[in-house]
Scaffold this motif. Structure first.
Motif, mmCIF file in Angstrom:
data_model
loop_
_atom_site.group_PDB
_atom_site.id
_atom_site.type_symbol
_atom_site.label_atom_id
_atom_site.label_comp_id
_atom_site.label_asym_id
_atom_site.label_seq_id
_atom_site.Cartn_x
_atom_site.Cartn_y
_atom_site.Cartn_z
ATOM 1 N N VAL A 73 0.879 -1.177 0.000
ATOM 2 C CA VAL A 73 0.000 0.000 0.000
ATOM 3 C C VAL A 73 0.919 1.229 0.000
ATOM 4 O O VAL A 73 1.785 1.365 0.864
ATOM 5 C CB VAL A 73 -0.929 0.045 1.239
ATOM 6 C CG1 VAL A 73 -1.766 1.334 1.212
ATOM 7 C CG2 VAL A 73 -1.830 -1.182 1.302
ATOM 8 N N VAL A 74 0.734 2.070 -0.987
ATOM 9 C CA VAL A 74 1.555 3.278 -1.077
ATOM 10 C C VAL A 74 0.657 4.480 -0.787
ATOM 11 O O VAL A 74 -0.465 4.546 -1.296
ATOM 12 C CB VAL A 74 2.183 3.382 -2.485
ATOM 13 C CG1 VAL A 74 2.907 4.706 -2.660
ATOM 14 C CG2 VAL A 74 3.149 2.238 -2.705
ATOM 15 N N LYS A 75 1.156 5.390 0.042
ATOM 16 C CA LYS A 75 0.342 6.552 0.426
ATOM 17 C C LYS A 75 1.097 7.836 0.104
ATOM 18 O O LYS A 75 2.311 7.890 0.258
ATOM 19 C CB LYS A 75 0.119 6.574 1.947
ATOM 20 C CG LYS A 75 -0.691 5.446 2.476
ATOM 21 C CD LYS A 75 -0.876 5.646 3.975
ATOM 22 C CE LYS A 75 -1.433 4.350 4.559
ATOM 23 N NZ LYS A 75 -1.714 4.434 5.965
ATOM 24 N N GLU A 76 0.377 8.846 -0.267
ATOM 25 C CA GLU A 76 0.996 10.163 -0.418
ATOM 26 C C GLU A 76 -0.090 11.225 -0.337
ATOM 27 O O GLU A 76 -1.268 10.939 -0.575
ATOM 28 C CB GLU A 76 1.753 10.256 -1.768
ATOM 29 C CG GLU A 76 2.658 11.448 -1.951
ATOM 30 C CD GLU A 76 3.661 11.680 -0.820
ATOM 31 O OE1 GLU A 76 3.311 12.460 0.094
ATOM 32 O OE2 GLU A 76 4.777 11.099 -0.857
ATOM 33 N N SER A 77 0.323 12.421 0.022
ATOM 34 C CA SER A 77 -0.600 13.548 0.036
ATOM 35 C C SER A 77 -0.070 14.590 -0.948
ATOM 36 O O SER A 77 1.101 14.966 -0.880
ATOM 37 C CB SER A 77 -0.663 14.125 1.453
ATOM 38 O OG SER A 77 -1.365 15.337 1.429
#
Ligand code: MCN
Length: 782
Positions: A179-183
């Motif tokens: 799972v890759v997250k970024e804002s």
């Protein structure tokens, strides 16, 4: 005479523009014309304690000053026209002039009218307003916090709307290998057309009619909304849009200013002109974007994407503008999977009131933001699993066989073949070789980056039933009338509203082919609500797909009738007539024929028409397409970065777009170039900045950097053609593709170049300082 559709006909619009003989709003000079200027709030948030206009009224040439209080009960509020359903939308009232409170720097406080513009400007400073300054809410995330100042007292936590689409079971994320997250913050920008906004009102006391010349991308929407605001029948309100120096979404909105000018012209029974100044444009014309987008992308280690979850917190500014609420919800949230077959998707959007200029559509409107987050996060995912971003894209494309393809949010993409433009772009750039070169350069300590964007976007708004279902307060069909004069010359009336796109040229090509007549025999009427029966305007790259469709059908109706007249004159059945290159011929009998011009005369003279046929030769069509259109393509950007200064050089820009049938490769390429300039502008230079007091820090072109031609390499653009089944031309929109595709392509290239420093993301715009600092930080951490 062969077909002209598909050829690079030069723009019919250009000679007058290039020779300075265009006719813009500011060229309008009417007898007895007065000039209006608007006093705008210098504060982001303040109570108006008192307004004293006495001194201003004494100033030479001043005729009238209106304040918000003067207009109470005399003029309606300015409504939003996109009331997104199931979103608990709270539309706070926006009055043409603030009544007791100002809510952003630029909010209108008073309108002063004088005999000339200079007198008006001088007197404006003499209006004495006493304010009680209030704490502002500026940034959307902070504005939602408990205890933040309220922009509108009855809107809790400043939440204007909360919208959701799609649900993903938590287990999907919990059980995913990766799972890759970024804002991401897609920053606020100003549309900045060459011509600012303008309005000239002229009231006709004898008939009670009001003519309003104004800058608008959709004159009939202006007529519909302003007739309500001003309390005047649509039949008595004429909107005329003269030549217009661009819009880019910023002139979709119906603003207070146009309403005020119309009101004043009627009230004073004298023409009134208002021309927005450039610094006023920065404050008082809608901005675009300003969305904080938090993304989570789940999938397997071998690169199969399974779910995308997005939260978008959108800064709506002080009021909900005409199309504002639809941009970060429908336009954005239904397109978050992009060109990829990701089975699960969900989007949650908060629209937040702040003490800033309202935001609305800007070239792409929601689609650049949607494309940005998916194209950026897919690169991050590729990096996480150690796969080439190209391979990850290919592995997850919605397959060609699946079209019409339904995405996880329920949109049906009309047609597509995503590998096709990708393949062409890779050939042009020689991707394998370029990656090798990158490796070599890295060994030498040089920073080169390659960025991809394999986008798809939604445009060509229609059908109207869907518009209704998504809360748009109007229809999205188009209308055209093709009128054939006795000589065989033609006037075409169309409901789209060109302001740089070249509709007269493109639609002219369509009509010329359909009627078999030279383009020079065809004239166009746009942008006059009295002359054109109806139309929903130009935005969402809809004019070719929807407006062009209406034009094609209207021309076909002309041919249908003309054929019957020819058959009657030639004494054969209609089925025995062939129509080719402007000549009606009896099948199998060479020489028995009538020209288009002969039939035009017959139809209009009406001496000998078939029994029961009405005179004249005119076709009208109303076209409401069955679906949107979904253009797609591949953009590849190559950059080099100077690590000592942080300066980025764009080395190559390859754009291969598939917009269905290309009507005019020259004008379509022009659209791609312009769109790319604006997208790259967002990625690299542009940005509206407010300080914590809500003061606009980028209110001039000294502080707001516009892209310049010399910043760009030659844009290498070409097309592939995958026809759309939803309109008679097989065309999709091209007006926004360049913007949508280019923002992530540039950013992916820059982040790719900076990968040796462990950098995974930088906020836009990519100023040299920001890049240099990121490099320093990367070095320190290494
Ligand atoms: N075209 C074509 N073949 C196609 C599609 C389009 O040849 N398959 C060409 C035609 O010349 C057409 C033009 O491209 O006139 C744009 O067509 P389309 O994509 O249908 O877009 P619209 O005409 O509806 O224009 C709207 C779009 C948007 S949303 C913005 S924002 C924008 C843009 O167009 N603003 C512009 N391009 C602009 N160009 C100028 N000069 N000024 C603006 O303000």
């Amino acid at each position: 005479m062969g077909t002209v559709v598909g050829t690079s006909v030069k723009r019919k619009e250009d000679p007058k523009l290039l020779t300075g003989t265009g006719y813009f709003s500011d060229d309008i000079k009417l007898p007895g014309m007065l000039h209006a200027v608007i006093l705008r709030s210098p504060h982001a948030h303040a109570k108006i304690k008192s307004i004293n206009v006495e001194e201003a009224m004494k100033s030479p040439g001043v005729v009238k000053v209106y304040t918000g209080k003067d207009l109470e009960g005399k003029i309606g509020r300015i409504p939003s026209s996109w009331l997104v359903p199931d979103s608990n939308l709270k539309e706070a009232p926006q009055y043409p002039l603030a009544i007791d409170r100002v809510r952003y720097v630029g909010d209108g406080v008073a309108m002063l009218i004088a005999e000339d513009r200079y007198a008006a400007k001088d007197a404006l400073d003499l209006i004495d307003v006493e304010y009680e300054v209030l704490a502002p809410a500026v940034h959307q995330k902070k504005a939602m916090e408990e205890g933040a100042p309220l922009v509108h007292d009855d809107v809790e936590n400043n939440i204007a709307f909360h919208w959701k689409a799609g649900e993903i079971p938590e287990e999907i994320f919990e059980s995913s290998e990766v799972v890759v997250k970024e804002s991401f913050h897609v920053q606020r920008v100003a549309p900045s057309p060459m011509e600012t906004r303008a309005a000239v009102g002229q009231y006709h006391p004898a008939t009670g009619e009001l003519t309003l010349y104004c800058t608008s991308q959709n004159p009939h929407i202006h007529r519909m909304v302003l007739s309500g605001v001003l309390g005047i029948s649509e039949a008595k309100l004429q909107i005329i849009v003269p030549d217009m120096g661009g819009g880019f979404g910023g002139k979709i909105g119906v603003y207070p200013d146009e309403a005020l000018v119309g009101y004043a012209a009627r009230d004073l029974q004298q023409p009134v002109k208002w021309i927005e100044q450039r610094n006023e444009h920065f404050m008082a014309s809608n901005h675009g974007r300003d969305e904080v987008i938090e993304v989570e992308l789940a999938g397997s280690r071998d690169g199969k994407l399974t779910a995308i979850r997005v939260k978008n917190t959108a800064n709506m500014g002080a009021y909900l503008s005409t199309m504002g609420p639809g941009v970060p919800t429908i336009d954005f949230g239904l397109m978050i999977t992009g060109a990829y077959d990701i089975p699960h998707a969900s989007c949650e959007t908060f629209g937040v009131y702040t003490n800033t200029t309202p935001t609305d559509a800007y070239r792409g409107a929601g689609k650049p933001e949607a494309t940005y987050q998916i194209e950026r996060i897919i690169d991050l995912f590729a990096r996480e699993i150690g796969m080439d971003p190209l391979e990850l894209r290919k592995k997850n494309f919605a397959p060609k066989e699946a079209f019409p393809y339904t995405n996880a949010q329920g949109l049906i993409y009309d047609s597509g073949d995503y590998e096709k433009p990708l393949k062409k772009a890779l050939e042009i750039i020689d991707y394998g070789k370029l990656r090798k070169k990158q490796e070599e350069l890295r060994k030498e300590g040089k920073l080169m980056g390659i960025g991809l964007s394999t986008y798809v976007e939604l445009c060509g708004f229609g059908p109207s039933a869907v518009a209704g279902a998504i809360g748009f307060q109007g229809g999205v069909w188009e209308n055209s009338t093709v009128r054939v004069h006795p000589s065989g010359k033609v006037t075409v009336f169309a409901g789209t509203s060109p302001h740089g796109q070249g509709h007269a040229t493109t639609f002219g090509q369509v009509v010329a082919d359909k009627l078999g007549i030279p383009m020079d025999d065809i004239e166009f009427v746009f942008n006059d609500t009295k002359a054109v029966s109806m139309g929903w305007g130009t935005y969402g790259s809809r004019s070719t797909a929807v407006g062009g469709g209406a034009v094609a059908f209207a021309a076909e109706r002309v041919v249908e009738k003309a054929k019957k007249i020819a058959a009657h004159e030639l004494e054969v059945a209609t089925d025995d007539i062939d129509f080719e290159n402007g000549v009606f011929k009896v099948k199998g009998v060479p020489g028995r024929e009538r020209t288009f011009q002969e039939i035009a005369k017959s139809a209009n003279y009406a001496w000998n028409l078939p029994e029961g046929m009405e005179p004249s030769l005119e076709g009208q069509a109303f076209f409401d397409p069955e679906n949107f259109v979904y253009p797609f393509g591949t953009h590849i950007v190559v950059v080099e970065i100077d690590q000592d200064t942080g300066e980025i050089e764009l080395k190559r820009y390859i754009a291969v777009d598939d917009v269905g049938r290309v009507i005019n490769p020259l004008t379509a390429s022009g659209q791609v170039h312009g769109g790319i300039a604006q997208g790259v502008g967002q990625a690299m230079w542009e940005g509206i900045v407010y300080n914590d007091e809500g003061q606009l820090m980028s209110g001039t072109f000294m502080d707001y950097t516009m892209p310049k031609a010399r910043f760009f390499p030659e844009i290498e653009n070409s097309f592939t053609e995958t026809l759309s089944p939803v309109n008679p031309l097989g065309s999709k929109g091209v007006g926004e593709t360049g913007t949508t595709a280019s923002i992530p392509a540039v950013m992916n290239a820059v982040v790719d170049a900076l990968a040796p420093f462990g950098i995974t993301d930088i906020d836009m715009p990519l100023t040299p300082e920001k890049v240099w600092r990121a490099i320093q930080k990367g070095r320190e951490q290494a």
